[in-house]
Enzyme design. Structure first.
Site, PDB file in Angstrom:
ATOM      1  N   SER A  62       0.802  -1.219   0.000  1.00  0.00           N
ATOM      2  CA  SER A  62       0.000   0.000   0.000  1.00  0.00           C
ATOM      3  C   SER A  62       0.839   1.275   0.000  1.00  0.00           C
ATOM      4  CB  SER A  62      -0.952   0.011   1.203  1.00  0.00           C
ATOM      5  OG  SER A  62      -0.237  -0.159   2.408  1.00  0.00           O
ATOM      6  N   HIS A 118      -0.403   6.279   6.307  1.00  0.00           N
ATOM      7  CA  HIS A 118       0.119   6.024   4.958  1.00  0.00           C
ATOM      8  C   HIS A 118       0.564   7.339   4.316  1.00  0.00           C
ATOM      9  CE1 HIS A 118      -1.668   2.040   5.273  1.00  0.00           C
ATOM     10  NE2 HIS A 118      -1.080   1.706   4.137  1.00  0.00           N
TER      11      HIS A 118
END
Length: 300
Positions: free
Chosen positions: A53, A280
């Site tokens: 990711s 993230h």
């Protein structure tokens, strides 16, 4: 007076070159160039991006590619690198949630199945970037269970180091040969390709963190920061041992961690203030990662 032989000019050129390299190493930390390979760019070559990711970059931009469940964004670092290099062919097969096992085996997502990522690496491939390992260690799943009401607490460190051994360090050690095997497989399938392992950016700040904005105690902040450093060092070592370059994104990412201002940070916090996913990289972080990759490719 004797004629100037030009030696002085050579010295100046050498000194300027050394200074430029020194600045690059200061700005990019432990980045290293891959061994020479076929050219990629200006309408030639094939670039394949592999990863999890942090490569796919969920929700920072428009969802692109198949399956949709991989959550690849159109502004992730592979697409930014490709836009700069302009190869003849580009294939981003990264997928959110991927582990090293999903490079050789299919990955089921909430919306479709991603084929083994290494299927995209062919003899025509001239550049491969690889960003993998974090999910093998289980960083994000652990971090979500570490929230605490006590600023100085370290529930995750206490649990993960109980009994006198460090479970995260052991997982990193166990992942190292898996990464090495993947790199060997890439070279076998694409013998002319340059390969760059992409490290993880700085997620946590130096110091105690920013509790309660990031509800992780100081002890766990230090523990996870150290573990991420060990993971990146393992990736760098595997790259060096298996004829690959290494893009250090942690060094240029310092000062852009989850505790910095929204107009500065590369990595979003528990509650993202920009488009992205908790813990993230945001679009700014993906650009920083792309710059690190391009720096490795272009300096040498």
């Amino acid at each position: 007076m004797a004629k100037n032989s030009g030696g002085g000019c050579l010295v100046v050129v050498v000194v300027v070159g050394l200074l430029a390299f020194g600045y690059y190493k200061w700005d990019h930390g432990s980045s290293s160039a891959p061994p020479a390979g076929a050219a990629t760019g200006d309408g030639s070559g094939r670039y394949v991006a592999l990863g999890d990711s942090y490569t796919a970059s969920p929700r920072t931009g428009k969802n692109v590619g198949t399956p949709p469940g991989c959550d690849r964004s159109d502004d992730n670092y592979p697409r930014l690198v490709s836009a700069d290099l302009k190869p003849a062919e580009f294939d981003d097969v990264s997928c959110s949630g991927a582990t090293t096992a999903n490079l050789t085996g299919a990955q089921k997502t909430g919306n479709g199945s991603n084929p083994p990522q290494l299927d995209a690496v062919t003899a025509k491939t001239t550049l491969v970037t690889l960003g993998i390992g974090g999910n093998d260690i289980g960083f994000l799943s652990l971090a979500s269970s570490c929230a605490t009401a006590h600023r100085s607490a370290s529930p995750c460190k206490d649990r993960m180091t109980a009994g006198g051994h460090d479970q995260l360090a052991e997982r990193i050690d166990a992942t190292a040969p898996k990464v090495g095997a993947v790199l060997d497989r890439i070279h076998k399938q694409a013998p002319k390709a340059k390969v760059v392992v992409v490290g993880y950016p700085s997620v946590l700040p130096d110091g105690d963190g920013c509790w309660p904005v990031l509800p992780i105690g100081a002890g766990d902040v230090a523990y996870f920061r150290g573990a991420l450093g060990k993971l990146n060092k393992m990736l760098e070592d595997q790259a060096d041992a298996h004829s690959a370059g290494y893009a250090d994104t942690a060094t240029p990412g310092k000062g852009h961690d989850v505790c910095t201002a929204s107009d500065t940070r590369w990595v979003e916090g528990v509650l993202p203030t920009l488009h992205g996913t908790p813990l993230h990289p945001n679009a700014r972080g993906e650009q920083g990662m792309a710059d690190a990759v391009l720096g490795v490719l272009k300096l040498f």
